[in-house]
Design a protein around this motif. Structure first.
Motif, PDB file in Angstrom:
ATOM      1  N   PHE A 106       1.080  -1.218   0.095  1.00  0.00           N
ATOM      2  CA  PHE A 106      -0.118  -0.026  -0.170  1.00  0.00           C
ATOM      3  C   PHE A 106       1.266   1.052   0.405  1.00  0.00           C
ATOM      4  N   PHE A 107       2.061   1.254   1.058  1.00  0.00           N
ATOM      5  CA  PHE A 107       2.919   2.562   1.317  1.00  0.00           C
ATOM      6  C   PHE A 107       3.898   2.436   0.004  1.00  0.00           C
ATOM      7  N   THR A 108       3.803   1.124  -0.934  1.00  0.00           N
ATOM      8  CA  THR A 108       4.939   1.207  -2.063  1.00  0.00           C
ATOM      9  C   THR A 108       4.364   1.307  -3.336  1.00  0.00           C
ATOM     10  N   TYR A 109       3.420   1.190  -4.010  1.00  0.00           N
ATOM     11  CA  TYR A 109       2.888   0.157  -5.374  1.00  0.00           C
ATOM     12  C   TYR A 109       2.573   1.942  -5.692  1.00  0.00           C
ATOM     13  N   PRO A 110       2.577   2.455  -7.210  1.00  0.00           N
ATOM     14  CA  PRO A 110       1.748   3.003  -7.854  1.00  0.00           C
ATOM     15  C   PRO A 110       0.590   2.897  -7.603  1.00  0.00           C
ATOM     16  N   ALA A 111      -0.327   4.124  -7.963  1.00  0.00           N
ATOM     17  CA  ALA A 111      -2.178   4.059  -7.805  1.00  0.00           C
ATOM     18  C   ALA A 111      -1.916   3.512  -9.114  1.00  0.00           C
TER      19      ALA A 111
END
Length: 321
Positions: free
Chosen positions: A145-150
């Motif tokens: 959640f805190f590293t992936y792109p949207a």
């Protein structure tokens, strides 16, 4: 000392000479039957495409997504879209930049800042079922959640973009709830936090992002609904109970229209608000990106995700030095 020039700092017709990351490299066949590589180059300033013509089998083996290369060429525009005309390309050598992480665009907030904002908002989800489900699912997918792109492209397509996009929506949601006090704030906040969490399954990660098999076959909306239903079992919750169904509806309807991928259209005030805020944040991020790379007094390239429209940057809008 002036900062080193980056990919998006080059003007049209200017010679390009720098190290960049291959975000994607797709082998295709030209009309003459010869193979070429359709490349997207990336660094922390953004991304630009280019075509490596007459690629040999060795080129195809070398120039794959995730590798750092030295690029020489020229910045051009093709049908209003920026691209690089490649003169020379080679892999980075020992002693030269080789770490892909150094070239991946980052969220404008630190991870700690994003974690603090999300954790604080969770305390505002005062309805017990929604709070437990948000904590359960975020706990399982926290690192992603805190590293992936949207997204792979278009909006928030950078490391940490998923959390940053979520926080942007939450900030808007707080303002809307403050303005319209009858809205169910806890439901809106819970839906906002979970609405795109399925992208941690749909996408491969922040480096050379591609869609996973599950992402291509099922999509993030249905994927996270399935995860929410699964999370009900260890929490001793009934997935058919009204409070759970309300949260599931927030997720399942957030794209707004069936043709945009939502299995259902919004049928709650809070679901419609989430859809509108999601659209607003994604649109502004796309516009910010395209206008930032447009000279004052000129029109931007066409934005495919916004009906192919071009946007004007006023001549009085001088970029910051």
């Amino acid at each position: 000392m002036a900062a080193a020039k980056q990919l998006m700092d080059y003007a049209v017709d200017e010679a390009v000479d720098l190290f960049v990351l291959l975000k994607s490299a797709d082998v295709r066949t030209a009309k003459n039957g010869k193979q070429y590589i359709a490349i997207v180059f990336e660094d922390r300033s953004g991304e630009i495409s280019g075509k490596y013509w007459d690629a040999s089998d060795e080129d195809v083996a070398n120039y794959v997504a995730g590798r750092v290369v030295h690029l020489q060429g020229k910045r051009e525009n093709y049908q209003t879209h920026p691209q690089i005309k490649i003169f020379h390309l080679r892999l980075s050598k020992t002693g030269e930049p080789t770490d892909p992480e150094a070239f991946i665009e980052q969220a404008p907030m630190s991870r700690k800042e994003m974690e603090d904002y999300i954790n604080q908002t969770i305390f505002e989800i005062t309805q017990p079922t929604w709070n437990r489900l948000v904590r359960k699912l975020l706990g399982e997918y926290q690192e992603q959640f805190f590293t992936y792109p949207a997204a792979k492209s278009n909006h928030h397509a950078f490391k940490g973009g998923l959390a940053f996009h979520t926080i942007s929506i939450l900030k808007l949601a707080h303002s809307v709830v403050n303005q319209y006090s009858d809205l169910n704030g806890p439901l809106l906040y819970a839906g906002a936090i979970l609405h795109d969490l399925g992208k941690t399954i749909e996408l491969s990660g922040p480096k050379s992002t591609v869609y996973t098999l599950a992402g291509n076959l099922i999509g993030h909306i249905v994927l996270i609904d399935g995860e929410l239903v699964r999370a009900c079992d260890p929490l001793k919750l009934d997935p058919q109970a009204e409070d759970v169904l309300l949260l599931r509806h927030m997720i399942l309807s957030h794209h707004g229209l069936l043709e945009y991928g939502s299995p259902v259209r919004p049928a709650l005030r809070e679901a419609d608000v989430l859809h509108q805020l999601d659209e607003l944040d994604a649109s502004i991020m796309m516009l910010d990106t395209v206008v930032e790379h447009t000279e004052p007094g000129e029109f931007s390239e066409r934005v495919f995700a916004m009906d192919g429209r071009r946007f004007y940057r006023p001549s009085t809008d001088k970029p910051e030095e």
